[in-house]
Design a protein around this motif. Structure first.
Motif: not given
Length: 356
Positions: A97-101, A148-152, A222-232, A258-262
């Motif tokens: 996700l990071m390399q794509a974004v 929290a750090t990511t949100l900041a 599992a939630i993170g991976l499922a969310g990642s699939v929806t972004l492909t 969304v990608a950063i949250v995942l």
């Protein structure tokens, strides 16, 4: 028009390589899991791993001669194998996700500060002795401070309702430096035992993994991976460039959020239980991209499998390399990832016409 243009990033997909790579990775993961379950101070024949699991699940007759081996297998080895696979898959998916974004093969989940933030939270938990949720306090603090750090980082990098990639990277560097200073302070204030815990935690390990930890990590990952699939599909369009992606209906800002949250979710839960395992999110997605091409659907699948296999193999080596010792997992992944990163820098520089 949308469908025709959306297919552009997929023209470089290599179906034969994707199928072959997937089958090889599945086989590698299965073989690695069996070997990892068999290897240890109490050796278990590889041929007894599957029968032992069947006996534990009462799908095969109990055998008193294998009672101790079955207890070691299901109570010690398999939780460790499961957690290693889950964490490796999560880190590799986050790296994809990071390399794509960032549209950069050198991007790593640590850019958004989730690893350093989690380390700061864990260090605080170790030094302060807080036990709000018992033995879960340090993992819980690591997970929450990572998020929290990511949100900041995200909020500090926003300007005019938008987030520029360069600003996000620079903000991440600043927040990582601040978190590093906080970790150094915690280490300074800690006694010798707590200091050793902090240092060892930062090196990463799945030693002492429990089924309870696996059951907590599994749904989150599992939630993170499922969310990642929806972004492909959107990530494939983003590969055309921000402006074309916007013209094709992609909300680039929302996609980044969304990608950063995942990424924070995937890395945060992994780091919470294993500490910092470096370079997995950088090395695996880049290798898979070189093998099968840039389409993000197959790339996410193969990276997830490859990440799980890499961390599992590294952990098996870590507890087998030195007799009666358990080397830090992050140490081995860094030994592999460091030279690879240097090679990647040289390769990228050569392509741009720089030094050889």
């Amino acid at each position: 028009m949308l469908q025709r243009t959306a297919s552009v990033p997929r023209t470089r997909v290599r179906p034969g390589r994707i199928t072959l790579a997937t089958l090889v990775l599945v086989a590698l993961l299965a073989v690695s899991a069996v070997l990892a379950a068999a290897v240890g101070q109490y050796p278990i024949p590889a041929g007894e791993v599957v029968p032992g699991i069947l006996r534990t699940l009462h799908l095969a007759p109990a055998d008193p001669a294998h009672l101790l081996a079955d207890r070691v297998l299901t109570g010690v080895r398999l939780p460790r194998v499961a957690l290693a696979v889950l964490v490796g898959a999560a880190l590799a998916a986050a790296g994809t996700l990071m390399q794509a974004v960032f549209a950069n093969p050198l991007a790593d989940p640590s850019v958004v500060g989730v690893s350093s933030g989690a380390a700061l939270g864990a260090s605080f938990g170790v030094v302060s002795g807080v036990a709000t949720v018992g033995t879960w306090t340090t993992p819980a603090l690591a997970f929450c401070t990572g998020l929290a750090t990511t949100l900041a980082v995200y909020l500090l990098s926003r300007s005019g309702g938008r987030t520029e990639v360069v600003t996000l990277v620079l903000t991440g560097i600043a927040v990582n430096a601040f978190a590093g200073a906080g970790i150094a302070l915690m280490t300074f204030l800690a006694d010798q035992q707590a200091r050793e815990q902090i240092v060892f935690w930062q090196l990463g390990s799945v030693n002492g993994a429990l089924w309870s930890e696996v059951l907590v990590a599994l749904p989150v990952i599992a939630i993170g991976l499922a969310g990642s699939v929806t972004l492909t599909r959107s990530l494939d369009l983003l590969a055309l460039g921000e402006r074309p992606a916007r013209h094709l209906g992609v909300d680039v800002e929302r996609l980044r959020v969304v990608a950063i949250v995942l990424v924070a979710l995937l890395v945060g839960i992994g780091v919470a239980f294993t500490g910092i395992v470096a370079f997995v999110g950088l090395v695996v997605p880049h290798l898979m991209r070189m093998l099968i091409g840039p389409a993000h659907g197959p790339l996410l699948l193969t990276s997830t499998l490859g990440g799980g296999a890499l961390v599992l193999v590294a952990d098996t080596v870590a507890r087998s390399l030195v007799p009666n010792a358990d080397l830090p997992l992050g140490l081995l992944t860094s030994l592999v990832g460091g030279p690879f990163f240097f090679w990647l820098l040289r390769r990228t520089r050569r392509r741009s016409g720089g030094w050889a």
